[in-house]
Design an enzyme around this catalytic site. Structure first.
Site, PDB file in Angstrom:
ATOM      1  N   SER A  11       0.854  -1.193   0.000  1.00  0.00           N
ATOM      2  CA  SER A  11       0.000   0.000   0.000  1.00  0.00           C
ATOM      3  C   SER A  11       0.882   1.232   0.000  1.00  0.00           C
ATOM      4  O   SER A  11       1.646   1.462   0.941  1.00  0.00           O
ATOM      5  CB  SER A  11      -0.891   0.024   1.245  1.00  0.00           C
ATOM      6  OG  SER A  11      -1.431   1.330   1.404  1.00  0.00           O
ATOM      7  N   HIS A  36      -1.354  -1.424  -4.167  1.00  0.00           N
ATOM      8  CA  HIS A  36      -2.623  -1.130  -3.500  1.00  0.00           C
ATOM      9  C   HIS A  36      -2.706   0.376  -3.264  1.00  0.00           C
ATOM     10  O   HIS A  36      -1.801   0.982  -2.698  1.00  0.00           O
ATOM     11  CB  HIS A  36      -2.666  -1.886  -2.169  1.00  0.00           C
ATOM     12  CG  HIS A  36      -3.944  -1.753  -1.412  1.00  0.00           C
ATOM     13  ND1 HIS A  36      -5.052  -2.551  -1.664  1.00  0.00           N
ATOM     14  CD2 HIS A  36      -4.304  -0.926  -0.396  1.00  0.00           C
ATOM     15  CE1 HIS A  36      -6.029  -2.220  -0.840  1.00  0.00           C
ATOM     16  NE2 HIS A  36      -5.609  -1.244  -0.060  1.00  0.00           N
ATOM     17  N   ASP A  38      -4.969   3.421  -1.660  1.00  0.00           N
ATOM     18  CA  ASP A  38      -6.019   3.720  -0.688  1.00  0.00           C
ATOM     19  C   ASP A  38      -6.623   5.093  -0.945  1.00  0.00           C
ATOM     20  O   ASP A  38      -5.973   6.116  -0.760  1.00  0.00           O
ATOM     21  CB  ASP A  38      -5.433   3.667   0.729  1.00  0.00           C
ATOM     22  CG  ASP A  38      -5.168   2.232   1.155  1.00  0.00           C
ATOM     23  OD1 ASP A  38      -6.112   1.429   1.111  1.00  0.00           O
ATOM     24  OD2 ASP A  38      -4.019   1.922   1.514  1.00  0.00           O
ATOM     25  N   MET A  40      -9.316   7.815   0.102  1.00  0.00           N
ATOM     26  CA  MET A  40     -10.103   8.210   1.282  1.00  0.00           C
ATOM     27  C   MET A  40     -10.654   9.615   1.072  1.00  0.00           C
ATOM     28  O   MET A  40      -9.958  10.485   0.540  1.00  0.00           O
ATOM     29  CB  MET A  40      -9.224   8.191   2.531  1.00  0.00           C
ATOM     30  CG  MET A  40      -8.525   6.865   2.760  1.00  0.00           C
ATOM     31  SD  MET A  40      -7.650   6.849   4.335  1.00  0.00           S
ATOM     32  CE  MET A  40      -6.776   5.280   4.224  1.00  0.00           C
ATOM     33  N   HIS A  69      -8.629   0.722  -3.630  1.00  0.00           N
ATOM     34  CA  HIS A  69      -9.513   0.503  -2.489  1.00  0.00           C
ATOM     35  C   HIS A  69     -10.227   1.817  -2.170  1.00  0.00           C
ATOM     36  O   HIS A  69      -9.612   2.759  -1.674  1.00  0.00           O
ATOM     37  CB  HIS A  69      -8.638   0.027  -1.306  1.00  0.00           C
ATOM     38  CG  HIS A  69      -9.375  -0.215  -0.035  1.00  0.00           C
ATOM     39  ND1 HIS A  69      -8.736  -0.389   1.171  1.00  0.00           N
ATOM     40  CD2 HIS A  69     -10.701  -0.331   0.227  1.00  0.00           C
ATOM     41  CE1 HIS A  69      -9.632  -0.588   2.126  1.00  0.00           C
ATOM     42  NE2 HIS A  69     -10.828  -0.546   1.574  1.00  0.00           N
ATOM     43  N   MET A  71     -12.371   3.941  -0.026  1.00  0.00           N
ATOM     44  CA  MET A  71     -12.968   4.171   1.298  1.00  0.00           C
ATOM     45  C   MET A  71     -13.681   5.512   1.231  1.00  0.00           C
ATOM     46  O   MET A  71     -13.269   6.489   1.857  1.00  0.00           O
ATOM     47  CB  MET A  71     -11.869   4.137   2.370  1.00  0.00           C
ATOM     48  CG  MET A  71     -11.345   2.722   2.621  1.00  0.00           C
ATOM     49  SD  MET A  71      -9.687   2.716   3.315  1.00  0.00           S
ATOM     50  CE  MET A  71      -8.747   2.988   1.818  1.00  0.00           C
ATOM     51  N   MET A 140     -11.225  -6.223   6.080  1.00  0.00           N
ATOM     52  CA  MET A 140     -10.392  -5.227   6.770  1.00  0.00           C
ATOM     53  C   MET A 140     -10.007  -5.764   8.142  1.00  0.00           C
ATOM     54  O   MET A 140     -10.870  -6.205   8.904  1.00  0.00           O
ATOM     55  CB  MET A 140     -11.150  -3.907   6.919  1.00  0.00           C
ATOM     56  CG  MET A 140     -11.349  -3.135   5.631  1.00  0.00           C
ATOM     57  SD  MET A 140      -9.810  -2.752   4.748  1.00  0.00           S
ATOM     58  CE  MET A 140      -8.908  -1.784   5.969  1.00  0.00           C
TER      59      MET A 140
HETATM   60  C1  DX5 Z   1      -6.228   1.306   5.983  1.00  0.00           C
HETATM   61  C2  DX5 Z   1      -5.868   1.130   4.511  1.00  0.00           C
HETATM   62  C3  DX5 Z   1      -4.716   0.241   4.370  1.00  0.00           C
HETATM   63  C4  DX5 Z   1      -3.440   0.790   4.961  1.00  0.00           C
HETATM   64  C5  DX5 Z   1      -2.745  -0.369   5.567  1.00  0.00           C
HETATM   65  O1  DX5 Z   1      -7.180   2.265   6.110  1.00  0.00           O
HETATM   66  O2  DX5 Z   1      -6.966   0.571   3.797  1.00  0.00           O
HETATM   67  O3  DX5 Z   1      -4.511  -0.198   3.039  1.00  0.00           O
HETATM   68  O4  DX5 Z   1      -2.594   1.427   4.049  1.00  0.00           O
HETATM   69  O5  DX5 Z   1      -1.671   0.097   6.294  1.00  0.00           O
HETATM   70  P1  DX5 Z   1      -0.858  -0.833   7.285  1.00  0.00           P
HETATM   71  O6  DX5 Z   1      -0.361  -1.996   6.490  1.00  0.00           O
HETATM   72  O7  DX5 Z   1       0.225   0.060   7.763  1.00  0.00           O
HETATM   73  O8  DX5 Z   1      -1.804  -1.256   8.375  1.00  0.00           O
HETATM   74 ZN    ZN Z   2      -6.522  -0.439   1.720  1.00  0.00          ZN
END
Ligand code: DX5
Ligand code: ZN
Length: 239
Positions: A11, A36, A38, A40, A69, A71, A140
């Site tokens: 990620s 990956h 993220d 948000m 992903h 969110m 998750m």
């Molecule tokens: C969390 C994200 C993850 C995040 C994971 O909200 O969806 O993808 O980057 O980070 P680590 O591996 O540090 O928990």
């Molecule tokens: Zn994620």
């Protein structure tokens, strides 16, 4: 057992955003299977991160599949933009989708693999009606919003439940986990049935560097492939 049975998805949330291309190249050179990303929006989760223009920029610098992903609330408003930006997989949060079938079908219609994610507090039954409509299920293992949070061990039986649901439905969907994944947790999640491991801080925050971190996660994951964990007896069948 082969390493290729488990996919590693670094990620970039934990990477240095000022040197994103270098961070992606380093993961690719180290044998990562996906990147990956993220996304948000400050509404579904408190944090604000990446949008389609950054996904398009990452697309230009890697051949790896982009695992996006979302969110965000109302993800249906943005799936087209993320598909156009070059996403290979688009995962929506089940909690953000009152019309889940429609958004999953929209994603597939764009020629992109469709994923559905469950927050830790959401029971696995929430996806029981879409098992034939998804290419990936994301359990998750932290509450989403930030990198570097602690893995929630209570998610292990849930991973096993989802594995069982997919197997019983005859689904070939990939089972992904995200949050607090690293060399310490990889064997357990793989033993529970996960096959795609997202890791942010354990890769980009690793003192020993990205390559060694990916190697360590793969080694732990390979150990997990030798075990199939059931919690507690029969519990994974309680959907
Ligand atoms: C969390 C994200 C993850 C995040 C994971 O909200 O969806 O993808 O980057 O980070 P680590 O591996 O540090 O928990
Ligand atoms: Zn994620």
């Amino acid at each position: 057992m082969s390493y290729s049975d488990v996919k590693i998805a670094p990620s970039v949330l934990s990477a240095d955003f000022a040197h994103l291309a270098a961070a992606v190249a380093e993961a690719e050179a180290a044998g990562a299977d996906y990147i990956h990303v993220d996304v948000m929006d400050g509404q579904f989760v408190p944090n604000i991160t990446i949008g389609p223009v950054v996904v398009a920029a990452i697309r230009r610098v890697t051949a790896l599949p982009l695992d996006v992903h979302l969110m965000i609330v109302q993800p249906e408003r943005y799936v087209e933009q993320f598909a156009a930006a070059g996403a290979d997989v688009i995962t929506v949060q089940v909690e953000a989708c009152p019309h889940l079938h429609r958004v999953l079908q929209d994603v597939r219609a764009l020629g992109v693999q469709a994923g559905v994610a469950l927050n830790p507090g959401t029971p696995s039954v929430a996806i029981s009606q879409v098992l034939g409509d998804v290419d990936q299920v994301l359990v998750m293992t932290v509450d989403p919003g930030f990198g570097g949070q602690a893995f929630i061990p209570a998610m292990l039986p849930k991973i096993a439940q989802v594995r069982c649901m997919l197997d019983e439905a005859g689904s070939a969907a990939a089972l992904e986990v995200d949050g607090g994944i690293g060399p310490q947790t990889a064997a357990d999640v793989v033993g529970a049935g996960a096959r795609v491991l997202v890791a942010g801080s354990a890769i980009y925050g690793a003192e020993e560097g990205v390559t060694a971190a990916i190697r360590a996660i793969r080694a732990a994951a390979a150990e997990g492939l030798t075990t199939t964990t059931r919690w507690p007896s029969g519990d994974q069948r309680v959907f």
